[in-house]
Design a protein around this motif. Structure first.
Motif, PDB file in Angstrom:
ATOM      1  N   PRO A   1       0.127  31.314  -9.448  1.00 47.92           N
ATOM      2  CA  PRO A   1       0.727  30.297  -7.970  1.00 47.92           C
ATOM      3  C   PRO A   1       1.851  29.949  -8.719  1.00 47.92           C
ATOM      4  O   PRO A   1       2.798  29.618  -8.114  1.00 47.92           O
TER       5      PRO A   1
ATOM      6  N   SER B   1       5.475  28.817  -6.850  1.00 44.46           N
ATOM      7  CA  SER B   1       5.503  27.915  -5.870  1.00 44.46           C
ATOM      8  C   SER B   1       7.266  27.912  -6.981  1.00 44.46           C
ATOM      9  O   SER B   1       8.362  27.039  -6.597  1.00 44.46           O
TER      10      SER B   1
ATOM     11  N   LEU C   1       0.510  33.514  -2.248  1.00 45.23           N
ATOM     12  CA  LEU C   1      -0.910  32.155  -3.039  1.00 45.23           C
ATOM     13  C   LEU C   1      -1.958  32.552  -2.334  1.00 45.23           C
ATOM     14  O   LEU C   1      -3.161  32.182  -2.963  1.00 45.23           O
TER      15      LEU C   1
ATOM     16  N   ALA D   1      -5.570  32.573  -4.391  1.00 41.95           N
ATOM     17  CA  ALA D   1      -6.646  30.970  -3.850  1.00 41.95           C
ATOM     18  C   ALA D   1      -8.331  31.873  -4.194  1.00 41.95           C
ATOM     19  O   ALA D   1      -8.970  31.103  -4.188  1.00 41.95           O
TER      20      ALA D   1
ATOM     21  N   ALA E   1      -3.708  28.227  -7.328  1.00 42.79           N
ATOM     22  CA  ALA E   1      -3.473  28.742  -6.362  1.00 42.79           C
ATOM     23  C   ALA E   1      -3.604  27.923  -5.114  1.00 42.79           C
ATOM     24  O   ALA E   1      -3.194  27.717  -3.384  1.00 42.79           O
TER      25      ALA E   1
ATOM     26  N   GLN F   1      -1.791  24.612  -4.411  1.00 43.46           N
ATOM     27  CA  GLN F   1      -0.569  25.208  -4.195  1.00 43.46           C
ATOM     28  C   GLN F   1      -0.465  25.345  -2.728  1.00 43.46           C
ATOM     29  O   GLN F   1       0.331  25.126  -1.626  1.00 43.46           O
TER      30      GLN F   1
END
Length: 274
Positions: A141, A145, A166, A170, A176, A179
């Motif tokens: 993640p 970003s 992501l 996640a 993640a 984010q």
């Protein structure tokens, strides 16, 4: 006689094997305990991780991570973190290079940050982008970003693509989740969705992600994406602050001193506390 000695030696190795394996795993466990990165996808679920290696733990972390690094890319990455905490940047960079070569996406991110800022290496934005790209494609993640922050490449010019990357990570990774929650909360790369954002923050908060705990405090305080709950907001802020989150500390101070006294120009002179 030789055969007898060989059989004896073999039996001795078999008997010692569990102890040797245990000793090796113990070194990795100690390395994780002192230097694991909370956002590292390689981190085992039972390892809490630390935002920074504590000064009092640096020497021990270097010792045990160095021993475990030969057979673990995670330990090699964590060895780099310990060196960096001790301001031994050449050693940290060397460890991160080895870890990245073995596939550590977190090491790729750390190297990318160094190349992006020119800290300890010659500044090279193209190299930074390439490292973030590799990390992002591996589902890291922070890679996603940071790649988005650079601009250019696969994900940055396409926030929707960043969301997709992501979303995959996640499923299991709290960083993640945080984010992606931020992107949903801000409407970056798609529609704004406070309900989904809050659900993701809550999921990461259960795993003690400091940023997610702070966001859950703000969402509970404001009633975003769910019920307004002042007591819950304070509790989330306190947990985040205990983990060192500066925004949470400021939020707690605002709760304690909510009334701002301003001068005629609108500048805050002081706060009234109760």
């Amino acid at each position: 006689m030789r055969l007898l000695l060989s059989l004896t030696a073999f039996a001795l190795l078999v008997a010692l094997a569990p102890r040797l394996a245990h000793a090796q795993s113990a070194e990795l466990v100690l390395c994780d305990r002192l230097a694991a990165d909370p956002a590292d996808p390689d981190k085992p679920a039972d390892a809490k991780g630390v935002a920074e290696v504590a000064a009092s733990d640096i020497e021990t972390a270097i010792k045990f991570c160095k021993k475990a690094a030969g057979s673990s890319r995670r330990a090699m990455y964590e060895l780099g973190r310990a060196y960096a905490a001790n301001r031994q940047m050449p050693e940290a960079i060397a460890a991160w290079r080895k870890a990245a070569d073995k596939g550590s996406s977190s090491a790729m991110v750390e190297l990318g940050v160094l190349y992006g800022t020119g800290a300890g290496v010659t500044k090279d934005e193209a190299q930074a982008r390439q490292l973030f790209q590799r990390a992002a494609e591996a589902g890291n993640p922070r890679g996603v970003s940071n790649l988005a922050a650079l601009g250019g490449g696969t994900a940055p010019g396409d926030p929707a693509r960043s969301r997709d990357l992501l979303a995959r990570a996640a499923e299991t990774n709290p960083e993640a989740q945080y984010q992606l929650g931020m992107m949903l909360a801000e409407g970056t790369g798609g529609e704004k969705d406070d309900v989904r954002a809050r659900a993701l923050f809550e999921k990461a908060a259960t795993q003690n992600h400091a940023g997610a705990l702070e966001r859950m405090g703000a969402f509970a305080q404001e009633g975003r994406g769910g019920p307004k709950d002042a007591a819950a907001a304070k509790s989330y802020y306190e947990r985040a602050a205990a983990l060192g989150d500066e925004d949470a500390k400021k939020a707690l101070e605002r709760l304690r001193c909510p009334y701002a006294i301003k001068d005629k120009r609108g500048n805050v002179v002081t706060n009234l506390c109760f």
